[in-house]
Design a protein around this motif. Structure first.
Motif, short mmCIF file in Angstrom:
data_model
loop_
_atom_site.label_atom_id
_atom_site.label_comp_id
_atom_site.label_asym_id
_atom_site.label_seq_id
_atom_site.Cartn_x
_atom_site.Cartn_y
_atom_site.Cartn_z
N LEU A 69 -1.04 -4.30 2.43
CA LEU A 69 -2.48 -4.38 2.62
C LEU A 69 -2.89 -5.85 2.61
N THR A 74 4.24 -0.81 3.89
CA THR A 74 2.93 -1.19 4.42
C THR A 74 2.30 -2.17 3.45
N ALA A 97 0.81 -1.21 0.00
CA ALA A 97 0.00 0.00 0.00
C ALA A 97 0.85 1.26 0.00
N ASP A 107 4.71 -2.97 8.09
CA ASP A 107 3.38 -2.80 8.67
C ASP A 107 2.37 -3.63 7.88
N ASP A 142 -6.01 -0.46 12.71
CA ASP A 142 -5.97 -1.65 11.85
C ASP A 142 -4.56 -1.97 11.38
N ARG A 143 -3.57 -1.38 11.99
CA ARG A 143 -2.18 -1.53 11.56
C ARG A 143 -1.38 -2.30 12.60
N ARG A 194 2.54 -3.63 13.38
CA ARG A 194 3.93 -3.35 12.99
C ARG A 194 4.86 -4.49 13.38
N LEU A 250 -1.48 -3.59 7.16
CA LEU A 250 -2.72 -2.82 7.25
C LEU A 250 -3.86 -3.78 6.91
N ARG A 281 2.01 8.68 13.12
CA ARG A 281 1.79 7.24 13.21
C ARG A 281 2.82 6.64 14.17
N ASP A 339 -7.55 -5.03 6.15
CA ASP A 339 -8.89 -4.72 5.64
C ASP A 339 -9.48 -6.02 5.14
N ARG A 342 0.78 -2.12 17.76
CA ARG A 342 -0.50 -2.09 17.04
C ARG A 342 -1.10 -0.71 17.21
#
Length: 328
Positions: free
Chosen positions: A160, A158, A80, A200, A184-185, A187, A202, A110, A204, A181
């Protein structure tokens, strides 16, 4: 005996217009054009390498610029965002610079670090993260970005994903540990302080499938110290994922596998590096192709788009520094 993976070696993405891609990464982000070569599987297409002054592992962003490539679509099993590390305190310089180049961006915080998010001309997600790096890359000699603000190398990537666990299972075998954390991420990072150590996830669960094309990442590569180390990692990973045989890439050797979430992973050796076929002063200026393609050089060159590499003269850096101070 395997050497622990320190972090990213490189990230490889897809672009469309070669000259536009070259200009953005050298003239906007101030990266060094480290190597101009061709796609080993499609020698009629360039393979660009951008990085720090010598292409140090952990700084290298590469592209396959296909002039007529259609725009890809971000989705599950895709990168992402690719994040670069910038020196602590350099955020005002970079927001001013991006604005002057008409690059839209958004700012956030972040895990406690300031982040600038934006996209390249093909829509590829990029980030600049303020961080103090123990071993930053060397500022490119032909960039107009003052060394005090220059990109230090990768911060991380990152991915997804629809779920944490399948990808985490492979990262843990690679000795990456979950360290934080936030929403929704999730690490992950290995031990140590090397460049590009952050991965990371992410999450979904409803993300659509990705579609490869311009503006998408083809694969991410992690560092192996050398050939024996790479073979040891291949033996470790083979029971879990389908790992390719070792591939010769001239400037490093590689193995590839797809993690369970769908992202293509590579492991690339730190050696031999980008100085094996041209001096550091002239990196990126000549077209270098694998020796097995040399008999086809005239035909290959005829198919490639002519390029112009603009090189900044560091003697005017003091002027740039004055402008950056004024921006703050």
């Amino acid at each position: 005996m395997k050497t622990p993976i320190a972090g990213l070696h490189h990230v490889t993405a897809i672009a469309s217009n070669p000259q536009r891609n070259l200009d953005f990464y050298t003239e906007v982000l101030g990266l060094r054009f480290v190597k101009k070569t061709v796609n080993f599987d499609d020698p009629g297409t360039y393979h660009f390498y951008f990085g720090d002054d010598t292409g140090k592992p952990g700084t290298i962003l590469t592209f396959f610029p296909w002039p007529h490539a259609k725009r890809g679509r971000l989705g599950a099993g895709e990168v992402a965002a690719t994040a670069f590390s910038i020196p602590a305190g350099s955020l005002p310089y970079w927001t001013d610079r991006l604005g002057k180049h008409s690059v839209d961006f958004a700012q956030s915080v972040r895990f406690g670090s300031p982040v600038i998010a934006f996209a390249d001309p093909d829509g590829m997600g990029l980030e600049l993260v303020e961080n103090t790096e123990a071993q930053p890359g060397v500022a490119p000699r032909y960039s107009d970005v003052p060394a005090a603000y220059a990109v230090q190398g990768f911060y991380g990537v990152t991915l997804l994903e629809r779920r944490v666990e399948p990808t985490a299972s492979v990262l843990e075998v690679m000795q990456y540990k979950e360290i934080a954390r936030e929403g929704d991420r999730v690490r992950f990072s290995p031990a140590g302080d090397a460049l590009g150590r952050v991965v990371d996830l992410l999450i979904d669960r409803d993300a659509e499938p990705s579609r490869m094309g311009a503006g998408t990442v083809h694969h991410i590569a992690f560092r192996n110290t050398g050939d024996e180390d790479q073979l040891a990692w291949r033996e470790t990973l083979a029971p879990m994922v389908g790992v390719t045989p070792v591939q010769e890439r001239t400037y490093f050797r590689s193995i590839y596998f797809r993690e369970p979430g769908g992202v293509l992973f590579e492991m690339a050796t730190d050696t031999p590096g980008f100085l094996i076929d041209e001096p550091v002063e002239a990196l990126g200026e000549a077209l270098h192709i694998p020796e097995w393609y040399e008999p086809q050089r005239p035909a290959i060159e005829a198919r490639l788009t002519p390029l112009t590499l603009h090189k900044f003269n560091r003697t005017s850096e003091s002027e740039s520094e004055s402008e950056s101070e004024a921006a703050q």
